[in-house]
Design a protein around this motif. Structure first.
Motif, PDB file in Angstrom:
ATOM      1  N   GLU A 172       1.358   5.523 -10.351  1.00 17.96           N
ATOM      2  CA  GLU A 172       0.813   4.793  -9.205  1.00 17.96           C
ATOM      3  C   GLU A 172      -0.431   3.991  -9.585  1.00 17.96           C
ATOM      4  O   GLU A 172      -0.687   2.923  -9.031  1.00 17.96           O
ATOM      5  CB  GLU A 172       0.476   5.778  -8.086  1.00 17.96           C
TER       6      GLU A 172
ATOM      7  N   ALA B 152       3.156  -1.217  -4.112  1.00 16.27           N
ATOM      8  CA  ALA B 152       2.407  -1.698  -2.952  1.00 16.27           C
ATOM      9  C   ALA B 152       3.354  -2.258  -1.887  1.00 16.27           C
ATOM     10  O   ALA B 152       3.182  -2.008  -0.684  1.00 16.27           O
ATOM     11  CB  ALA B 152       1.395  -2.763  -3.386  1.00 16.27           C
TER      12      ALA B 152
ATOM     13  N   GLN C  67       4.960   0.284   0.380  1.00 18.24           N
ATOM     14  CA  GLN C  67       4.114   0.970   1.357  1.00 18.24           C
ATOM     15  C   GLN C  67       4.114   0.289   2.713  1.00 18.24           C
ATOM     16  O   GLN C  67       3.549   0.830   3.680  1.00 18.24           O
ATOM     17  CB  GLN C  67       2.674   1.077   0.832  1.00 18.24           C
TER      18      GLN C  67
ATOM     19  N   ASP D  75      -7.086   6.109  -4.212  1.00 24.04           N
ATOM     20  CA  ASP D  75      -7.921   5.102  -4.875  1.00 24.04           C
ATOM     21  C   ASP D  75      -9.346   5.594  -5.070  1.00 24.04           C
ATOM     22  O   ASP D  75     -10.085   5.782  -4.100  1.00 24.04           O
ATOM     23  CB  ASP D  75      -7.924   3.804  -4.049  1.00 24.04           C
TER      24      ASP D  75
ATOM     25  N   CYS E  30      -7.250   0.480  -6.468  1.00 23.36           N
ATOM     26  CA  CYS E  30      -6.914  -0.560  -5.495  1.00 23.36           C
ATOM     27  C   CYS E  30      -7.744  -0.421  -4.216  1.00 23.36           C
ATOM     28  O   CYS E  30      -8.454   0.558  -4.011  1.00 23.36           O
ATOM     29  CB  CYS E  30      -5.428  -0.481  -5.154  1.00 23.36           C
TER      30      CYS E  30
ATOM     31  N   SER F 229       0.941  -6.667   1.269  1.00 24.35           N
ATOM     32  CA  SER F 229       0.289  -6.324   0.012  1.00 24.35           C
ATOM     33  C   SER F 229      -0.129  -7.588  -0.721  1.00 24.35           C
ATOM     34  O   SER F 229       0.393  -8.681  -0.458  1.00 24.35           O
ATOM     35  CB  SER F 229       1.222  -5.488  -0.875  1.00 24.35           C
TER      36      SER F 229
ATOM     37  N   TYR G 189      -1.901  -5.678  -6.230  1.00 23.06           N
ATOM     38  CA  TYR G 189      -2.367  -4.298  -6.301  1.00 23.06           C
ATOM     39  C   TYR G 189      -2.823  -3.781  -4.933  1.00 23.06           C
ATOM     40  O   TYR G 189      -2.639  -2.613  -4.615  1.00 23.06           O
ATOM     41  CB  TYR G 189      -3.534  -4.181  -7.284  1.00 23.06           C
ATOM     42  N   ASP G 190      -3.472  -4.610  -4.138  1.00 20.58           N
ATOM     43  CA  ASP G 190      -4.109  -4.189  -2.900  1.00 20.58           C
ATOM     44  C   ASP G 190      -3.131  -4.201  -1.728  1.00 20.58           C
ATOM     45  O   ASP G 190      -2.146  -4.942  -1.704  1.00 20.58           O
ATOM     46  CB  ASP G 190      -5.299  -5.084  -2.588  1.00 20.58           C
ATOM     47  N   LEU G 191      -3.458  -3.379  -0.720  1.00 20.74           N
ATOM     48  CA  LEU G 191      -2.684  -3.339   0.519  1.00 20.74           C
ATOM     49  C   LEU G 191      -3.420  -4.116   1.591  1.00 20.74           C
ATOM     50  O   LEU G 191      -4.649  -4.225   1.573  1.00 20.74           O
ATOM     51  CB  LEU G 191      -2.489  -1.894   0.973  1.00 20.74           C
TER      52      LEU G 191
END
Length: 454
Positions: A348, A394, A397, A417, A423, A444, A447-449
């Motif tokens: 992850e 990502a 999710q 995180d 992230c 997403s 990498y980030d949500l």
């Protein structure tokens, strides 16, 4: 200096480089300075004493430290103090090469930093002096003064210092000494105080968190010893007692070693709702040849079995790891096996570092050093693979709900995180900083949500 009723209050400023363990050292130095009557300032221009807390782990970190030392002084009359791993490791060379520094202090001197800063202000000679113990033995306690440099809702708690592992690429044991743990009672007392002060996230750190307590056993524990709660204090007991502290907060485990995990430890995490479902476990490589040359005390079979047990035993777990590419003797076949492993396991969270030929390490003397351009190419290939895996994770999710800790009004982190390295969650509307908030993921950004607070 600040004047108060005719008395001048000296000011000290800090430039801290390197890892979270070094950051805690910086906080201890500033805590001692405050007790000694210094005012802590974030403005280097107004500091009477400016401290550069250095990192000496790899070449790039050493160069960053030297650059920071050379550019730290803002005024001729300022006093300059150099501390940290670089100071500990290269005392004689630094004293000789950096006459502009007023004092060098080692890792065992951080608790008396306030007194040292007073001495520096009063010293009249131009030559720098060095207060550095040859072998570091210091460890902070629950009542050690600290001036926290992290946001008010998150902090690092150092549970042990030093390392007993013989990794051939690493010189940390030479700088920070043998592994030495704080008592369970000391750690719990500090954690309880931190929670009472409003901390929502306690990140447990040491060079080897899973080895915590084993050095306190009556019967000596070996480097491959699994965590065993029947033999003495362990991370299991520490987590159980931390979980009894009242309050709404996360406990995060950083820097665990694959050699020490046991089913008892896995169960301790699974039963504790305050421990984040997040394991930081640097593996460094997966091919047996590389693991042997690195002296990692593990095998591919051990690692694969451990990952299966972790994911089976701790529901909804995220594993973070790091790998080294370009280690001496790494062939294209070795590297291909690493890529295959990354693809198969789908971590992850994952980071990749190019091998750094560290003076004083066993690996620095090895034959078959890998060319820089080859290391850089392998780094790019590994990170490109992980970027795809991370983006797919990502994207998967979307629609899920998470509990997020807000670092900024519109930026937070899930329990998956850690601060500064992992992230983030971009929030669609503002929430109170330092609060926990439930969110629903709507998209997403690699990498980030992106998520909507509920």
């Amino acid at each position: 200096m600040k004047e108060s009723q005719g008395v001048q209050t000296p000011k000290v400023g800090m430039i801290s480089l390197g890892c979270a363990k070094n950051l805690v050292d910086a906080e201890v130095m500033l805590g001692g300075a405050a007790v000694a009557g210094f005012e802590i300032t974030a403005d280097a221009d107004e500091a009477d004493v400016i401290v550069v807390n250095t990192c000496g782990f790899i070449d790039s970190a050493k160069q960053e430290s030297i650059d920071a030392i050379l550019s730290a002084k803002r005024r001729p009359e300022q006093k300059l103090v150099v501390s940290g791993c670089l100071s500990q490791r290269y005392r004689d060379e630094l004293v000789r090469e950096l006459p502009e520094v007023d004092a060098f202090i080692g890792l065992d001197q951080i608790a008396t930093a306030g007194e040292i800063f007073r001495d520096v202000l009063s010293k009249e000679t131009e030559a720098p002096f060095a207060l550095i113990s040859p072998k570091s033995k210091y460890i902070p306690d629950y009542d050690t003064p600290r001036f926290r440099l992290t946001p008010t809702h998150t902090t690092y708690l150092k549970i042990a210092e030093g390392c007993n592992h013989p990794c051939s690429f690493c010189v940390i044991p030479q700088m920070r000494g043998r592994h030495r743990s704080r008592t369970v009672e000391s750690v719990v007392a500090e954690a309880r105080r931190l929670v009472s002060e409003g901390i929502r996230e306690i990140n447990l750190i040491s060079q080897d968190t899973t080895y915590y307590g084993m050095d306190l056993w009556q019967e000596k524990a070996g480097p491959r010893q699994p965590v065993d709660p029947l033999r003495g204090p362990t991370l299991i007991r520490l987590l159980d007692e931390l979980g009894q502290i009242e309050g709404d907060f996360w406990i995060r485990l950083l820097y665990t070693h694959p050699a020490h995990w046991s089913d008892d430890l896995i169960q301790a995490i699974a039963r504790n709702p305050k421990v984040a479902r997040y394991i930081d476990m640097p593996l460094q490589h997966i091919h047996g040849d590389m693991l042997n040359l690195m002296r990692r005390e593990t095998s591919r079979e051990h690692i694969e079995n451990l990952i299966d047990r972790l994911r089976a035993g701790i529901p909804n777990l995220a594993i973070r790891t790091t790998f080294i590419v370009g280690f001496p003797g790494e062939t294209e076949a070795h590297f291909a096996s690493l890529l295959e492993f990354i693809e198969k396991v789908r971590f992850e969270r994952l980071g990749v570092f190019c091998y750094s030929q560290e003076e004083g390490s066993r690996a620095a003397k090895m034959e078959n050093q890998v060319l820089t351009r080859t290391k850089n190419r392998r780094h790019r290939e590994a990170m490109k693979l992980q970027q795809r895996i991370a983006a797919e994770w990502a994207e998967a999710q979307k629609g899920r709900t998470f509990r997020v800790l807000a670092d900024q009004a519109r930026l937070g982190r899930t329990e998956y995180d850690a601060p500064d390295v992992d992230c983030r969650v971009v929030l669609t509307k503002s929430v109170p900083v330092g609060s926990f908030v439930d969110v629903k993921v709507t998209g997403s950004q690699v990498y980030d949500l992106v998520a909507k607070p509920l």
